[in-house]
Design an enzyme around this catalytic site. Structure first.
Site, short mmCIF file in Angstrom:
data_model
loop_
_atom_site.label_atom_id
_atom_site.label_comp_id
_atom_site.label_asym_id
_atom_site.label_seq_id
_atom_site.Cartn_x
_atom_site.Cartn_y
_atom_site.Cartn_z
N ASP A 33 0.83 -1.20 0.00
CA ASP A 33 0.00 0.00 0.00
C ASP A 33 0.86 1.24 0.00
O ASP A 33 1.98 1.24 0.52
CB ASP A 33 -0.91 0.01 1.23
N GLY A 45 4.31 -0.01 5.98
CA GLY A 45 3.44 -0.27 4.84
C GLY A 45 4.27 -0.64 3.63
O GLY A 45 5.38 -1.17 3.75
N GLU A 46 3.75 -0.39 2.45
CA GLU A 46 4.41 -0.66 1.17
C GLU A 46 4.51 -2.15 0.85
O GLU A 46 5.01 -2.51 -0.22
CB GLU A 46 5.84 -0.06 1.13
N GLY A 47 4.08 -3.03 1.76
CA GLY A 47 4.35 -4.45 1.62
C GLY A 47 5.64 -4.85 2.30
O GLY A 47 6.11 -5.98 2.16
#
Length: 368
Positions: free
Chosen positions: A171, A313-315
């Site tokens: 995300d 976040g970001e994976g």
């Protein structure tokens, strides 16, 4: 509004016979039965997903970051301005973000999908520019929510058709923990004050504003919990909705998904509503400090692999867990059996499948 059954085919279980065979196979390897604990569980889960023992190596992991801005960010629910979303997306495209470094270390590649960043752009993955402020208005229109769902399905199909053997959704978007908290609260019946965390590092006043926004968003859909597409239209966002469809379609396509933190897991909750049973294809990569995250994991029946206190976040948390998942598979492929190595079994050892991987980590449905 279109019903999920018109969008998603039926989700099948990972192969239960293969799961049992994998557990039995674990007990033939040169180690005490169950001694690798959750690594055994994960290896068995991947075998069941692939339908073979031992499983194939995970050679094509793919990370897809869903980027979008959020109208609710104007309520002061984040410590950063909305302009950071686009700047971070460019950093990812340039290969310099944390997720890029983690992906390279884990042998994965990264795709950034600009679903709804707040800038003038067009393209097959774009739904709109930002989205409505979910505390007072719908995130998107009925046409836009269906477009977001179809984009997520298409991205999953593209990645799987190109050879991806395990997927990680990520995300990106200032303010995205606010719709994530609203979705988790709505689907788990948790109170706003329980699901709202500090996100990017907001102070007490910012936290109060965020609780108010989540409370108001949840109130708007209080009678609509059984209609996931309407809930998505009203209080999620185009990027979260596309991510949910991506996750759901991965399950339909029998491809395992490693979940990241609160935002991705909120999308996974929505995915499991859109395509019931999708959770059987999930691995929880890590546990985030965001208070909504363990609530969502519990609702999905998932136990995280690692807890490093990560909240980027970001994976990123899922990417950090990816080497463990790959190692779990490699152990099943590369370890010798006791017979091949000429190793004596323990006296009176129970070599049945039940003495293998620790109970409760890979459930009988199966869920990691």
């Amino acid at each position: 509004m279109m019903v999920p059954a018109e969008l998603f085919a039926r989700v099948e279980f990972p192969d239960q016979q293969v799961l049992a065979d994998a557990r039995e196979y674990q007990n033939t390897l040169v180690k005490p039965a169950g001694s690798l604990s959750r690594l055994e569980d994960v290896g068995c889960f991947i075998a069941a997903c692939q339908g073979q023992v031992p499983p194939r190596r995970l050679d094509r992991p793919r990370i897809v970051v869903f980027a979008g801005d959020h109208g609710v960010a104007a309520r002061g629910v984040s410590a950063y301005p909305a302009s950071v979303s686009l700047q971070m997306a460019q950093s990812m495209l340039d290969g310099g973000a944390a997720i890029n470094v983690l992906a390279r270390a884990a042998g994965a590649s990264v795709r950034v999908a600009d679903i709804s960043l707040d800038h003038e752009a067009t393209g097959p993955e774009r739904v709109r520019r930002s989205c409505g402020s979910i505390d007072i208005e719908d995130a998107m229109t009925g046409e836009e929510v269906l477009q977001a769902l179809q984009i997520g399905i298409r991205i999953a199909d593209q990645e799987i058709d190109s050879g991806a053997d395990i997927l990680i959704p990520g995300d990106l978007g200032i303010g995205n923990t606010t719709p994530a908290a609203a979705l988790i609260g709505t689907f788990t019946l948790a109170e706003p004050v329980v699901v709202v965390g500090r996100g990017t590092g907001i102070d007490d006043e910012g936290w109060k504003r965020k609780v108010t926004a989540v409370r108001d968003a949840m109130f708007r859909v209080r009678t609509l919990r059984q209609d996931p597409i309407t809930v998505a239209r009203m209080i999620s966002s185009p990027d979260l909705t596309a991510m949910a469809a991506f996750i759901a379609q991965a399950a339909v396509r029998r491809t395992p998904v490693i979940l990241d933190g609160a935002v991705v897991t909120a999308a996974a909750l929505l995915a499991n509503k859109l395509a019931p049973g999708a959770r059987r294809w999930f691995i929880a990569g890590h546990r985030s400090p965001e208070p909504a995250h363990p609530i969502a994991l519990d609702a999905l029946g998932l136990t995280p692999l690692v807890d490093l206190g990560m909240r980027l976040g970001e994976g990123s948390g899922a990417a950090a867990a990816l080497p463990l998942v790959k190692t779990a598979v490699d152990l099943m492929i590369d370890m010798s059996t006791m017979n091949d190595a000429g190793v004596d079994r323990a006296d009176g050892a129970d070599n049945s499948a039940d003495s293998g991987a620790s109970a409760g980590t890979v459930a009988s449905d199966p869920t990691v």
